[in-house]
Design an enzyme around this catalytic site. Structure first.
Site, PDB file in Angstrom:
ATOM      1  N   ASN A 135       0.855  -1.185   0.000  1.00  0.00           N
ATOM      2  CA  ASN A 135       0.000   0.000   0.000  1.00  0.00           C
ATOM      3  C   ASN A 135       0.898   1.245   0.000  1.00  0.00           C
ATOM      4  O   ASN A 135       1.707   1.433   0.915  1.00  0.00           O
ATOM      5  CB  ASN A 135      -0.895  -0.051   1.251  1.00  0.00           C
ATOM      6  N   HIS A 187       0.958   6.228   1.864  1.00  0.00           N
ATOM      7  CA  HIS A 187       1.679   7.188   2.699  1.00  0.00           C
ATOM      8  C   HIS A 187       2.898   7.800   2.022  1.00  0.00           C
ATOM      9  O   HIS A 187       3.484   8.746   2.538  1.00  0.00           O
ATOM     10  CB  HIS A 187       1.967   6.588   4.069  1.00  0.00           C
ATOM     11  N   HIS A 247      -5.584   3.644  -1.740  1.00  0.00           N
ATOM     12  CA  HIS A 247      -6.918   4.032  -1.247  1.00  0.00           C
ATOM     13  C   HIS A 247      -7.214   5.456  -1.696  1.00  0.00           C
ATOM     14  O   HIS A 247      -6.568   6.402  -1.243  1.00  0.00           O
ATOM     15  CB  HIS A 247      -6.912   3.933   0.291  1.00  0.00           C
ATOM     16  N   ARG A 256      -9.301   8.184  -1.107  1.00  0.00           N
ATOM     17  CA  ARG A 256     -10.274   8.588  -0.085  1.00  0.00           C
ATOM     18  C   ARG A 256     -11.128   9.727  -0.604  1.00  0.00           C
ATOM     19  O   ARG A 256     -10.701  10.515  -1.468  1.00  0.00           O
ATOM     20  CB  ARG A 256      -9.560   9.032   1.196  1.00  0.00           C
ATOM     21  N   ARG A 272      -6.882  12.814   0.803  1.00  0.00           N
ATOM     22  CA  ARG A 272      -5.804  13.263   1.703  1.00  0.00           C
ATOM     23  C   ARG A 272      -4.445  12.694   1.319  1.00  0.00           C
ATOM     24  O   ARG A 272      -3.427  13.246   1.679  1.00  0.00           O
ATOM     25  CB  ARG A 272      -6.126  12.941   3.159  1.00  0.00           C
ATOM     26  N   GLU A 312      -8.634   0.582  -3.128  1.00  0.00           N
ATOM     27  CA  GLU A 312      -9.487   0.614  -1.937  1.00  0.00           C
ATOM     28  C   GLU A 312     -10.445   1.776  -2.091  1.00  0.00           C
ATOM     29  O   GLU A 312     -10.034   2.898  -2.433  1.00  0.00           O
ATOM     30  CB  GLU A 312      -8.651   0.820  -0.686  1.00  0.00           C
ATOM     31  N   THR A 365      -8.304   3.647   8.384  1.00  0.00           N
ATOM     32  CA  THR A 365      -9.521   2.829   8.354  1.00  0.00           C
ATOM     33  C   THR A 365      -9.571   2.039   9.661  1.00  0.00           C
ATOM     34  O   THR A 365      -8.893   1.028   9.811  1.00  0.00           O
ATOM     35  CB  THR A 365      -9.510   1.905   7.123  1.00  0.00           C
ATOM     36  N   GLU A 382     -11.029  -9.269   2.965  1.00  0.00           N
ATOM     37  CA  GLU A 382      -9.758  -8.934   3.619  1.00  0.00           C
ATOM     38  C   GLU A 382     -10.067  -8.709   5.098  1.00  0.00           C
ATOM     39  O   GLU A 382     -10.908  -7.875   5.447  1.00  0.00           O
ATOM     40  CB  GLU A 382      -9.139  -7.681   2.995  1.00  0.00           C
ATOM     41  N   HIS A 437      -3.593  -4.497   7.786  1.00  0.00           N
ATOM     42  CA  HIS A 437      -3.703  -3.326   8.673  1.00  0.00           C
ATOM     43  C   HIS A 437      -2.820  -3.504   9.901  1.00  0.00           C
ATOM     44  O   HIS A 437      -2.988  -4.437  10.671  1.00  0.00           O
ATOM     45  CB  HIS A 437      -5.131  -3.032   9.138  1.00  0.00           C
TER      46      HIS A 437
HETATM   47  N1  PXP Z   1      -5.805  -3.126   3.887  1.00  0.00           N
HETATM   48  C1  PXP Z   1      -6.752  -2.159   3.871  1.00  0.00           C
HETATM   49  C2  PXP Z   1      -8.107  -2.504   3.336  1.00  0.00           C
HETATM   50  C3  PXP Z   1      -6.457  -0.852   4.309  1.00  0.00           C
HETATM   51  O1  PXP Z   1      -7.403   0.087   4.278  1.00  0.00           O
HETATM   52  C4  PXP Z   1      -5.145  -0.561   4.726  1.00  0.00           C
HETATM   53  C5  PXP Z   1      -4.771   0.833   5.118  1.00  0.00           C
HETATM   54  O2  PXP Z   1      -5.586   1.311   6.052  1.00  0.00           O
HETATM   55  C6  PXP Z   1      -4.209  -1.590   4.739  1.00  0.00           C
HETATM   56  C7  PXP Z   1      -4.566  -2.863   4.321  1.00  0.00           C
HETATM   57  C8  PXP Z   1      -2.793  -1.360   5.165  1.00  0.00           C
HETATM   58  O3  PXP Z   1      -2.715  -1.016   6.498  1.00  0.00           O
HETATM   59  P1  PXP Z   1      -1.332  -0.437   7.055  1.00  0.00           P
HETATM   60  O4  PXP Z   1      -1.089   0.843   6.344  1.00  0.00           O
HETATM   61  O5  PXP Z   1      -1.595  -0.278   8.514  1.00  0.00           O
HETATM   62  O6  PXP Z   1      -0.291  -1.472   6.756  1.00  0.00           O
END
Ligand code: PXP
Length: 242
Positions: A10, A13, A46, A48, A52, A73, A104, A154, A193
């Site tokens: 992901n 960030h 994602h 959003r 952001r 996402e 999330t 997921e 997550h």
């Molecule tokens: N999976 C989903 C559906 C998410 O929304 C996120 C980010 O919130 C992640 C995985 C990855 O989570 P993290 O950034 O905490 O690794």
């Protein structure tokens, strides 16, 4: 299923840091290419409602320029649905979204929002987009995903990641039980997550899980060791767990 566990990286960030200054650097596309070189199997982003981090332009470029499958996402809104239908990513993961949340913070209530979610699952599926529902690892949520006809769920591992000791063992069992139930019902289970080098191995060892999606920790760790090494090390821990 006890084969290779896929890693979706992901990159949200990277966009968070870029947006802090409003310019083009650091570029999430460059991060996606680095993740691919380091052994990622997919890219997750994602979009959003408040944009952001990831922007519409990022999604355009990810779809046009990366070879890995994109897992988009998205909240279950008409705006996001039309964006998904226009781009047709490999997968769309429907997530709950609240403007005031930092991330999330919990799973989608697929059981409670069954009627609202049904048209989204249907329209995405009709467009050949693989639908995933980001849910808590519970029997009720898996049952709702089965009734909704989602091919993938997921499991939100946030609670697992934030507790310790005996409580963590309980959370791990919830994930393992829910993964077994999903598989028994023909649904491919994923998880994500809050996963880090310190907590990923027990989750990666759950044999039914086919994919982990990991973002914040990998991007944070990249500050110290670089993104390719950060992804490679996670990939190595996941492979060791199998
Ligand atoms: N999976 C989903 C559906 C998410 O929304 C996120 C980010 O919130 C992640 C995985 C990855 O989570 P993290 O950034 O905490 O690794």
């Amino acid at each position: 299923m006890n084969g290779r566990l896929r890693l979706g990286v992901n990159i949200d960030h990277v966009a968070t840091i870029r947006n802090a200054r409003g310019g083009p650097h650091p570029d999430p596309l460059r991060a996606a290419h680095a993740a691919a070189r380091a052994g990622a199997d997919g890219i997750t982003a994602h979009l959003r409602e408040d944009r952001r981090h990831i922007t519409d332009g990022d999604i355009d470029r990810l779809m046009a320029e990366i070879d890995l499958p994109l897992n988009l996402e998205m909240a279950a809104t008409e705006e996001m649905l039309s964006i998904a239908l226009r781009h047709r990513p490999h997968a769309a993961c429907i997530v709950p979204e609240r403007r005031e949340e930092r991330t999330t913070e919990g799973g989608l209530d697929a059981a409670g929002q069954f009627d609202a979610l049904q048209p989204f699952v249907g329209r995405l599926t009709d467009a050949s987009i693989r639908v995933s529902l980001f849910i808590e690892p519970s029997e009720a949520q898996v049952a709702a995903a089965v009734r909704l006809g989602a091919p993938v769920v997921e499991f939100h591992t946030g609670r697992y990641a934030h507790v310790e000791g005996e409580e963590r063992a309980v959370e791990l069992k919830r994930i393992a039980d829910a993964a077994a139930l999903a598989t028994k019902n023909g649904i491919e289970p994923h998880a994500g997550h809050g996963l880090t080098y310190d907590n990923v191995v027990p989750v990666a060892a759950v044999p039914q899980l086919a994919e982990l999606n990991i973002g914040h920790f990998l991007i944070g760790e990249a500050i110290f060791i670089g993104l390719e090494d950060s992804v490679r090390r996670m990939r190595g821990l996941m492979d060791q767990a199998r």
